[in-house]
Design a protein around this motif. Structure first.
Motif, PDB file in Angstrom:
ATOM      1  N   LEU A 229     -19.144 -49.783 -43.378  1.00  0.00           N
ATOM      2  CA  LEU A 229     -17.057 -48.326 -43.851  1.00  0.00           C
ATOM      3  C   LEU A 229     -16.523 -48.707 -42.083  1.00  0.00           C
ATOM      4  O   LEU A 229     -15.579 -48.276 -42.684  1.00  0.00           O
ATOM      5  CB  LEU A 229     -18.068 -47.246 -44.429  1.00  0.00           C
ATOM      6  CG  LEU A 229     -18.930 -47.324 -45.778  1.00  0.00           C
ATOM      7  CD1 LEU A 229     -19.312 -46.269 -46.468  1.00  0.00           C
ATOM      8  CD2 LEU A 229     -17.923 -48.536 -46.576  1.00  0.00           C
ATOM      9  N   PHE A 230     -17.463 -48.964 -41.182  1.00  0.00           N
ATOM     10  CA  PHE A 230     -16.368 -47.658 -40.197  1.00  0.00           C
ATOM     11  C   PHE A 230     -16.392 -48.651 -39.105  1.00  0.00           C
ATOM     12  O   PHE A 230     -16.775 -47.865 -38.533  1.00  0.00           O
ATOM     13  CB  PHE A 230     -16.860 -46.202 -39.995  1.00  0.00           C
ATOM     14  CG  PHE A 230     -16.941 -45.435 -41.250  1.00  0.00           C
ATOM     15  CD1 PHE A 230     -15.765 -45.214 -41.690  1.00  0.00           C
ATOM     16  CD2 PHE A 230     -18.089 -44.829 -41.899  1.00  0.00           C
ATOM     17  CE1 PHE A 230     -15.764 -43.794 -42.832  1.00  0.00           C
ATOM     18  CE2 PHE A 230     -17.900 -43.858 -43.232  1.00  0.00           C
ATOM     19  CZ  PHE A 230     -16.831 -43.640 -43.628  1.00  0.00           C
ATOM     20  N   GLU A 231     -16.906 -50.121 -38.977  1.00  0.00           N
ATOM     21  CA  GLU A 231     -16.945 -50.214 -38.107  1.00  0.00           C
ATOM     22  C   GLU A 231     -15.506 -50.505 -36.903  1.00  0.00           C
ATOM     23  O   GLU A 231     -14.919 -50.550 -37.512  1.00  0.00           O
ATOM     24  CB  GLU A 231     -17.473 -52.244 -38.073  1.00  0.00           C
ATOM     25  CG  GLU A 231     -17.478 -52.207 -36.779  1.00  0.00           C
ATOM     26  CD  GLU A 231     -18.178 -54.200 -37.104  1.00  0.00           C
ATOM     27  OE1 GLU A 231     -18.233 -54.912 -36.725  1.00  0.00           O
ATOM     28  OE2 GLU A 231     -17.737 -55.065 -37.891  1.00  0.00           O
ATOM     29  N   CYS A 232     -16.004 -50.293 -35.303  1.00  0.00           N
ATOM     30  CA  CYS A 232     -15.339 -50.155 -34.498  1.00  0.00           C
ATOM     31  C   CYS A 232     -15.229 -50.793 -33.580  1.00  0.00           C
ATOM     32  O   CYS A 232     -16.478 -51.296 -32.604  1.00  0.00           O
ATOM     33  CB  CYS A 232     -14.996 -48.388 -34.277  1.00  0.00           C
ATOM     34  SG  CYS A 232     -13.991 -48.753 -32.994  1.00  0.00           S
ATOM     35  N   LYS A 233     -13.976 -52.023 -33.643  1.00  0.00           N
ATOM     36  CA  LYS A 233     -14.458 -53.603 -32.916  1.00  0.00           C
ATOM     37  C   LYS A 233     -14.407 -53.275 -30.925  1.00  0.00           C
ATOM     38  O   LYS A 233     -14.640 -53.596 -29.768  1.00  0.00           O
ATOM     39  CB  LYS A 233     -13.571 -54.514 -33.457  1.00  0.00           C
ATOM     40  CG  LYS A 233     -14.708 -54.930 -34.897  1.00  0.00           C
ATOM     41  CD  LYS A 233     -14.089 -56.347 -35.054  1.00  0.00           C
ATOM     42  CE  LYS A 233     -13.948 -56.480 -36.308  1.00  0.00           C
ATOM     43  NZ  LYS A 233     -15.653 -56.827 -36.557  1.00  0.00           N
ATOM     44  N   ASP A 234     -13.776 -52.128 -31.184  1.00  0.00           N
ATOM     45  CA  ASP A 234     -13.122 -51.669 -30.248  1.00  0.00           C
ATOM     46  C   ASP A 234     -12.989 -50.551 -28.973  1.00  0.00           C
ATOM     47  O   ASP A 234     -13.624 -49.879 -30.387  1.00  0.00           O
ATOM     48  CB  ASP A 234     -11.480 -52.109 -29.735  1.00  0.00           C
ATOM     49  CG  ASP A 234     -10.187 -53.421 -30.238  1.00  0.00           C
ATOM     50  OD1 ASP A 234     -11.233 -54.465 -29.573  1.00  0.00           O
ATOM     51  OD2 ASP A 234      -9.462 -53.159 -30.812  1.00  0.00           O
ATOM     52  N   ARG A 235     -12.977 -50.209 -27.685  1.00  0.00           N
ATOM     53  CA  ARG A 235     -13.296 -48.902 -27.302  1.00  0.00           C
ATOM     54  C   ARG A 235     -11.733 -48.682 -27.471  1.00  0.00           C
ATOM     55  O   ARG A 235     -10.686 -49.143 -26.828  1.00  0.00           O
ATOM     56  CB  ARG A 235     -13.967 -49.341 -25.690  1.00  0.00           C
ATOM     57  CG  ARG A 235     -13.973 -47.905 -25.010  1.00  0.00           C
ATOM     58  CD  ARG A 235     -15.534 -48.308 -23.839  1.00  0.00           C
ATOM     59  NE  ARG A 235     -15.109 -46.887 -22.861  1.00  0.00           N
ATOM     60  CZ  ARG A 235     -16.332 -46.182 -23.398  1.00  0.00           C
ATOM     61  NH1 ARG A 235     -17.293 -46.949 -23.790  1.00  0.00           N
ATOM     62  NH2 ARG A 235     -16.414 -45.308 -22.364  1.00  0.00           N
TER      63      ARG A 235
END
Length: 142
Positions: A40-46
Motif C-alpha cells: 500500500l505504502f511503498e516509497c521508492k525514493d528518499r
C-alpha cells in the motif's frame, strides 16, 4: 582425520547462514505486516524531512529494536530498516490521513499505538517521544 560434519559445515557455513538470515527476514516481514504495508505504502525514493536513526518500534508482535530510521514530514511517516535488515522490508511512507493514534500502557512500558486505516491488522507502537515528534502532523489531519 576430520569428521564429516566439519568437512561439510566449514565451507557451507556462509551459505547456510545467508539462507537462514534471508528466511528470518522474510518471516519477520510477514509476521509484522510490513509486507502488507509495502503493498500500500511503498516509497521508492528518499524524501525530504527530519530523520531519526536507531529508532525502535513494535509492529504487531515484532520488535524492531534500534533498527529503524524514522522520517517525519508533512507527507507522512517514513519507516525504513537499516541495511542488514532491509531485505523484504521496503521503504514505507504512510500518509498521516491513514494513521490514527491512541495511548497505551503495558506492564513496564507505555506509548502510542498507531493504527493504519487501510490495514487495521497492522499496529505500530511508538514511544511518547517519537509520538511527540509526529503529533503536530497527526493532529492537523484528525
Amino acid at each position: 582425520m576430520e569428521n564429516i560434519e566439519t568437512l561439510l559445515l566449514g565451507p557451507l557455513f556462509p551459505f547456510l547462514f545467508a539462507g537462514m538470515w534471508c528466511f528470518v527476514l522474510f518471516m519477520l516481514s510477514k509476521q509484522s505486516g510490513w509486507s502488507r504495508l509495502a503493498e500500500l505504502f511503498e516509497c521508492k525514493d528518499r524524501i525530504e524531512g527530519k530523520y531519526y536513526r536507531f529508532q525502535s518500534a513494535r509492529i504487531n508482535k515484532v520488535q524492531f529494536s534500534s533498527a529503524l530510521e524514522m522520517g517525519i514530514n508533512e507527507l507522512g511517516l517514513l519507516l525504513v530498516p537499516f541495511l542488514p535488515f532491509r531485505l523484504f522490508h521496503k521503504r514505507l511512507l504512510i500518509p498521516w490521513e491513514y494513521i490514527s493514534a491512541k495511548p497505551f500502557k503495558k506492564f513496564f512500558s507505555s506509548g502510542y499505538r498507531l493504527t493504519i486505516s487501510e490495514d487495521r491488522n497492522v499496529q505500530i507502537e511508538v514511544t511518547k517521544r517519537q509520538f511527540d515528534r509526529m503529533s503536530h502532523y497527526l493532529n492537523s489531519n484528525q
